[in-house]
Design an enzyme around this catalytic site. Structure first.
Site, short mmCIF file in Angstrom:
data_model
loop_
_atom_site.label_atom_id
_atom_site.label_comp_id
_atom_site.label_asym_id
_atom_site.label_seq_id
_atom_site.Cartn_x
_atom_site.Cartn_y
_atom_site.Cartn_z
N LYS A 115 -6.43 38.94 58.36
CA LYS A 115 -6.58 40.26 57.75
C LYS A 115 -5.26 40.99 57.94
CE LYS A 115 -9.44 44.45 57.89
NZ LYS A 115 -10.62 45.09 58.53
N LYS A 137 -7.40 38.07 53.61
CA LYS A 137 -7.56 39.42 53.04
C LYS A 137 -6.25 40.19 53.22
CE LYS A 137 -10.19 43.70 53.71
NZ LYS A 137 -11.17 44.42 54.55
#
EC number: 4.2.1.24
Length: 333
Positions: A199, A252
């Site tokens: 992330k 992500k």
């Protein structure tokens, strides 16, 4: 007309829609898509988020009607995010562990009404904390080990409510192992873990934070989210999460990190999920609303690129539209 003496003419494979379809290397199907849902306390709620045109905050009664419609055209999986009132937030995000909060009730009601759906629950503290951070924020720092213990409790609670998969999005070290051990100890051995393995500390999360009112009030998320310049670090995180017991890994954002998706697919034996985040979605929508590009074309092309890079499944706010296009065989490619 004199023809050139060409032995190879690749255009022959592009001359008709039938041929192009027959030899296409990458195809989108409904099971590729995971729909992110923002749940809010109350009834009759369907609030459009200004920075995310076409995306809404839903109450449980209104989302049930929408899910009924989407399941008929192929929806297979959802991931739930709670919209929490300010008065229920505190420094420690204690309301995240309350069994009657909106996400817990959402898991229960959706699984009861739509048992065929895969329900994924986001495991995070930022919707519940006054700081807006993904863990317990103290003395200008997010505390790793203390936060991990809380995530183990939240994940176990969500498993008890009926979540098929829990998805820790915090980027704390060791959280996958702790969650796996805690859920196994409590008997939830079949509840999966989709880890937000890579992330990145991206500028593309702004509209999402608008949706949840979870903008960080101070401090720096770069202390725990990944440097956008790094790819080997992402592969390390994927391998660590696999070793700790993750069932799937996530990259992500997606569209700006196609190289990471491709390399993650090569370095792990686990499914790789990619998250087309709010900023990616909102950029396409803003341009389409100005008439600068085709919404259908740009969304379809962006998702196709993510899948072509190696994503096993894609979380996208455009899922309802794409399901409709797939049902009508109307994708523009």
């Amino acid at each position: 007309m004199t023809r050139l003496p060409l032995l190879k003419r690749p255009r022959r494979n592009r001359k008709s829609a039938a041929i192009r379809s027959m030899i296409r290397e990458t195809n989108m199907v409904s099971s590729d898509l995971i729909w992110p849902i923002f749940l809010k306390e109350g009834s009759g709620i369907r609030e459009e988020i200004p920075s995310m045109p076409g995306v809404y905050r839903w109450s449980l009664d209104t989302i049930s009607r929408e899910l009924e419609r989407l399941c008929l055209i192929g929806l297979k999986a959802v991931i739930l995010f709670p919209v929490i009132e300010d008065q229920k937030k505190d420094q420690f995000g204690a309301y995240a562990s309350h069994p009657y909060n909106i996400v817990c009730r959402g898991i229960q009601e959706i699984k009861k009404s739509f048992p065929q759906l895969c329900v994924i629950s986001d495991i995070a503290l930022d919707p519940f904390t006054t700081s807006g951070h993904d863990g317990i924020f103290y003395n200008n720092e997010v505390l790793n080990d203390e936060s991990v213990r809380v995530y183990g409790d939240i994940a176990t609670l969500h498993a008890e409510m009926g979540a098929d998969i829990v998805a820790p999005s915090d980027m704390m070290d060791g959280r996958v192992r702790h969650i796996r051990e805690k859920m196994d100890q409590m008997g939830f051995v079949n509840t999966g873990i989709l880890s937000y393995s890579a992330k990145y500390a991206s500028y593309l999360y702004g509209p999402f934070r608008d949706a949840l009112s979870s903008h960080p009030q101070s401090g720096d998320k770069r202390q725990y989210q990944m440097d956008p310049a790094n790819v080997r670090e992402a592969l390390l995180e994927c391998r660590l999460d696999e070793e700790e017991g993750a069932d799937m890994v996530m990259i992500k954002p997606a569209g700006f990190y196609l190289d990471v998706i491709m390399k993650a697919q090569e370095c792990t034996h686990l499914p790789v999920v990619a998250y087309q985040v709010s900023g990616e979605y909102s950029m396409i929508m803003a341009a389409s609303l100005h008439g600068w590009l085709s919404k259908e074309g740009a969304i379809s092309e962006s998702l196709l690129a993510i899948k072509r890079a190696g994503a096993t499944a894609i979380i996208s706010y455009a899922t309802p539209w794409v399901l409709e296009w797939l049902a009508r065989d109307a994708l523009p490619f």
